[in-house]
Design an enzyme around this catalytic site. Sequence first.
Site, PDB file in Angstrom:
ATOM      1  N   ASP A  25       0.835  -1.209   0.000  1.00 39.50           N
ATOM      2  CA  ASP A  25       0.000   0.000   0.000  1.00 39.50           C
ATOM      3  C   ASP A  25       0.868   1.257   0.000  1.00 39.50           C
ATOM      4  O   ASP A  25       1.974   1.263   0.545  1.00 39.50           O
ATOM      5  CB  ASP A  25      -0.908  -0.013   1.237  1.00 39.50           C
ATOM      6  CG  ASP A  25      -2.045   0.977   1.119  1.00 39.50           C
ATOM      7  OD1 ASP A  25      -2.263   1.534   0.029  1.00 39.50           O
ATOM      8  OD2 ASP A  25      -2.728   1.206   2.145  1.00 39.50           O
ATOM      9  N   HIS A  42       3.049   3.328  -8.939  1.00 39.19           N
ATOM     10  CA  HIS A  42       2.825   1.903  -9.224  1.00 39.19           C
ATOM     11  C   HIS A  42       4.054   1.295  -9.912  1.00 39.19           C
ATOM     12  O   HIS A  42       4.441   0.168  -9.614  1.00 39.19           O
ATOM     13  CB  HIS A  42       1.587   1.726 -10.105  1.00 39.19           C
ATOM     14  CG  HIS A  42       0.304   2.103  -9.426  1.00 39.19           C
ATOM     15  ND1 HIS A  42       0.011   1.749  -8.122  1.00 39.19           N
ATOM     16  CD2 HIS A  42      -0.776   2.809  -9.862  1.00 39.19           C
ATOM     17  CE1 HIS A  42      -1.187   2.211  -7.796  1.00 39.19           C
ATOM     18  NE2 HIS A  42      -1.682   2.872  -8.824  1.00 39.19           N
ATOM     19  N   LEU A 136      10.666 -20.925  -3.868  1.00 39.01           N
ATOM     20  CA  LEU A 136       9.767 -19.949  -3.245  1.00 39.01           C
ATOM     21  C   LEU A 136       8.454 -19.990  -4.010  1.00 39.01           C
ATOM     22  O   LEU A 136       8.461 -20.007  -5.241  1.00 39.01           O
ATOM     23  CB  LEU A 136      10.371 -18.541  -3.351  1.00 39.01           C
ATOM     24  CG  LEU A 136       9.439 -17.355  -3.067  1.00 39.01           C
ATOM     25  CD1 LEU A 136       9.074 -17.296  -1.582  1.00 39.01           C
ATOM     26  CD2 LEU A 136      10.098 -16.034  -3.469  1.00 39.01           C
TER      27      LEU A 136
HETATM   28  C1  FPP Z   1      -1.658   0.332  -3.392  1.00 41.39           C
HETATM   29  O1  FPP Z   1      -1.264   1.632  -3.608  1.00 41.39           O
HETATM   30  C2  FPP Z   1      -1.253  -0.589  -4.417  1.00 41.39           C
HETATM   31  C3  FPP Z   1      -2.081  -1.128  -5.368  1.00 41.39           C
HETATM   32  C4  FPP Z   1      -3.491  -0.806  -5.533  1.00 41.39           C
HETATM   33  C5  FPP Z   1      -1.614  -2.101  -6.308  1.00 41.39           C
HETATM   34  C6  FPP Z   1      -0.319  -2.764  -5.999  1.00 41.39           C
HETATM   35  C7  FPP Z   1       0.400  -2.806  -7.252  1.00 41.39           C
HETATM   36  C8  FPP Z   1       1.731  -2.790  -7.421  1.00 41.39           C
HETATM   37  C9  FPP Z   1       2.728  -2.821  -6.352  1.00 41.39           C
HETATM   38  C10 FPP Z   1       2.271  -2.710  -8.763  1.00 41.39           C
HETATM   39  C11 FPP Z   1       1.644  -3.672  -9.678  1.00 41.39           C
HETATM   40  C12 FPP Z   1       2.224  -5.009  -9.554  1.00 41.39           C
HETATM   41  C13 FPP Z   1       1.660  -6.027 -10.192  1.00 41.39           C
HETATM   42  C14 FPP Z   1       2.345  -7.354 -10.255  1.00 41.39           C
HETATM   43  C15 FPP Z   1       0.340  -5.846 -10.824  1.00 41.39           C
HETATM   44  P1  FPP Z   1      -2.390   2.745  -3.671  1.00 41.39           P
HETATM   45  O2  FPP Z   1      -2.572   3.115  -5.101  1.00 41.39           O
HETATM   46  O3  FPP Z   1      -3.621   2.263  -2.990  1.00 41.39           O
HETATM   47  O4  FPP Z   1      -1.701   3.873  -2.865  1.00 41.39           O
HETATM   48  P2  FPP Z   1      -2.421   5.033  -2.035  1.00 41.39           P
HETATM   49  O5  FPP Z   1      -3.255   4.364  -0.977  1.00 41.39           O
HETATM   50  O6  FPP Z   1      -1.277   5.795  -1.465  1.00 41.39           O
HETATM   51  O7  FPP Z   1      -3.227   5.824  -3.020  1.00 41.39           O
END
Ligand code: FPP
Length: 251
Positions: A25, A42, A136
Site C-alpha cells: 500500500d 505503481h 519460493l
Molecule cells: C496500493 O497503492 C497498491 C495497489 C493498488 C496495487 C499494488 C500494485 C503494485 C505494487 C504494482 C503492480 C504489480 C503487479 C504485479 C500488478 P495505492 O494506489 O492504494 O496507494 P495510495 O493508498 O497511497 O493511493
Amino acid sequence: MAKSEPLHTEIGDFAVPRHIAIIMDGNGRWAAARGLPRGEGHRRGVEALRRTVRAAGDLGIGFLTIFSFSAENWSRPAAEIRELMGLLRRFIRHDLADLHRRGVRVRIIGEREDLDPDIRRLLEEAEELTRENNRLVLVVAFNYGARQEIARATRRIAAAVAAGDLSIDAITADTLASYLDAPDLPDPDLIIRTSGEQRLSNFLLWQAAYSELVFVPTYWPDFDRAALESAIIEYRRRERRFGGLVARTGS
Ligand code: FPP
C-alpha cells in the site's frame, strides 16, 4: 531482475516465517509526495516487488503472497486500472523467465472469470511454466477479495452437497478451508501492510485467523530487504499461542 545480492546478515541464522503475505500500500501517496503521477508510484511499486521477491528467496521464506489487485480496485478511474493491468502484463512478460530461473513457483488466487482473456492466459502460463519449482512460492492475489473467495468456496461446497458428494453434517472449518482458491497453501504466519494503514481490507480473512500483523509506515515503493527483515524481527518478538497457553515464538 538483477543478480541477487549476498544474504544480509542482520537476521543471522534465525528461522524466518514460512509464509509472509504483504498488502503493498502507498504507491499513490509515494507519488503525490513527490509531485509525480500515481502511475509512477505503481511503476516504482513493481521495482519494490522485484526486490522483495529476491529478498524472500534469499532469506529462505517458503511462501510470499502479494495483494496485487483487489476486487474493489475496479472502482478506480479507468486509466489507473489500465495502468495496473499493463504493469501486471509487463511484470509477467519481463520477469517470468527470471522468476523461473530463480526457482520461483507462481500461483494465482482471486476470481479469473472477469479478467481479460490475455491476462488470464498470462497468469495461466506463469503457473504452468513454474509448476515444478520449489524454492519460493509467489502467490499473486489478483482480482482478489477474501469475502468473494469465501463465497466461491461456499458455492463449491453447495455444489458438492447437491451432487451427493458431501454430507451437510460433515462440513467443518477444515472443509471450508479445503474449498478456498489455493487450499494446499499454509496460512500466513506474518501479514505486513505498508503505508501506515492498519486494516486487512478484505485480504485473506479466513487464512489470517492466527497471523501476526505488522504495520509499517514505509510507502510500498520504498520497501526493501531491510524493511522486510525489520518486519521479520518484529514478528519474532511476538508470542504466538494459537489460542492455547504455550508460546510458540516465530516459526
Ligand atoms: C496500493 O497503492 C497498491 C495497489 C493498488 C496495487 C499494488 C500494485 C503494485 C505494487 C504494482 C503492480 C504489480 C503487479 C504485479 C500488478 P495505492 O494506489 O492504494 O496507494 P495510495 O493508498 O497511497 O493511493
